[in-house]
Design an enzyme around this catalytic site. Structure first.
Site, PDB file in Angstrom:
ATOM      1  N   ASP A   1       0.829  -1.214   0.000  1.00  0.00           N
ATOM      2  CA  ASP A   1       0.000   0.000   0.000  1.00  0.00           C
ATOM      3  C   ASP A   1       0.866   1.269   0.000  1.00  0.00           C
ATOM      4  O   ASP A   1       1.769   1.404   0.820  1.00  0.00           O
ATOM      5  CB  ASP A   1      -0.903  -0.024   1.248  1.00  0.00           C
ATOM      6  CG  ASP A   1      -2.010   1.004   1.170  1.00  0.00           C
ATOM      7  OD1 ASP A   1      -1.696   2.204   1.023  1.00  0.00           O
ATOM      8  OD2 ASP A   1      -3.188   0.613   1.254  1.00  0.00           O
TER       9      ASP A   1
ATOM     10  N   ARG B   1       0.296   4.086   1.035  1.00  0.00           N
ATOM     11  CA  ARG B   1       0.139   4.976   2.198  1.00  0.00           C
ATOM     12  C   ARG B   1       0.989   4.566   3.393  1.00  0.00           C
ATOM     13  O   ARG B   1       0.919   5.187   4.447  1.00  0.00           O
ATOM     14  CB  ARG B   1      -1.343   5.021   2.607  1.00  0.00           C
ATOM     15  CG  ARG B   1      -2.242   5.596   1.524  1.00  0.00           C
ATOM     16  CD  ARG B   1      -3.700   5.308   1.825  1.00  0.00           C
ATOM     17  NE  ARG B   1      -3.981   3.876   1.789  1.00  0.00           N
ATOM     18  CZ  ARG B   1      -5.185   3.342   2.047  1.00  0.00           C
ATOM     19  NH1 ARG B   1      -6.192   4.124   2.361  1.00  0.00           N
ATOM     20  NH2 ARG B   1      -5.362   2.036   1.985  1.00  0.00           N
TER      21      ARG B   1
END
Ligand SMILES: [Zn+2]
Length: 213
Positions: free
Chosen positions: A44, A46
């Site tokens: 991911d 993030r």
């Protein structure tokens, strides 16, 4: 389409900045690496490992995949782990999951995800193992957050089941195995579990090295 150029422009500025602060910044790393940590994280975007931990080049040996899984037949992961533990002699292996993980969310759905099904199956198995606890939670969000945490804990336990880790524990009392979760809404890391050489691995997964040379 040419938004990618900001990455290259940033790199130019970053190099200049580093060299201004420390003319030896890059030359110190050119011959070898001696990272202290392995990071097994989610792919991911993030959850940028170095950014959230303040690590510099040379600090982290990184493996990332969807939902930070430790799969015993994943040659990629095993190669990273083997090299890091046996050759680089890392002191810590960190499995870091994150709330809001799309992989974990997908595993909670009954919708077929095509080829992803086989990967997500590993998370479904964890749900099944902890079904009583998870189903007792009040809503989907609570189950989702708890499954993210349980997934991390189970991946750390899976690391401890490898002969690679058990041998390093037996011979050198390292590495420590850490399970962390990252909150993408607050930026905070939280410790969930820590296993050291004192951890009692389940008997069926325990290796005996006494007979080896
Ligand atoms: Zn994720």
């Amino acid at each position: 389409m040419d938004g990618y150029k900001r990455l290259l422009d940033y790199n130019e500025r970053w190099v200049r900045e580093r060299l201004r602060e420390n003319p030896g910044y890059f030359s110190r790393l050119k011959d070898d690496q001696t990272p202290e940590y392995v990071w097994i994280g989610c792919s991911d975007s993030r959850v940028p490992a170095e950014v959230v931990t303040g690590c510099e080049p040379g600090d982290l040996f990184v493996h990332r995949n969807v939902a930070n899984l430790v799969i015993h037949t994943d040659l990629n992961l095993l190669t990273v782990l083997n090299y890091a533990v046996d050759q680089l002699k890392v002191r810590h292996v960190i499995v870091c999951g994150h709330y809001g993980c799309g992989g974990v969310r997908a595993a909670m759905s009954s919708r077929s995800q095509g080829p992803l099904n086989r990967w997500l199956r590993n998370i479904k198995d964890i749900y099944e193992k902890h079904q009583v606890e998870l189903d007792a939670l009040p809503d989907f969000e609570a189950r989702f957050r708890r499954l993210v945490e349980l997934n991390v804990v189970e991946q750390v336990r899976d690391l401890a089941k490898t002969s690679l880790i058990q041998r390093a524990w037996h011979d050198e009392r390292r590495p420590w195995l850490h399970g962390w979760v990252y909150d993408i809404h607050t930026g905070r890391l939280k410790e969930l579990t820590l296993l050291t050489h004192e951890h009692e691995v389940d008997e069926i997964h325990r290796y005996d090295f006494s007979g080896e040379a």
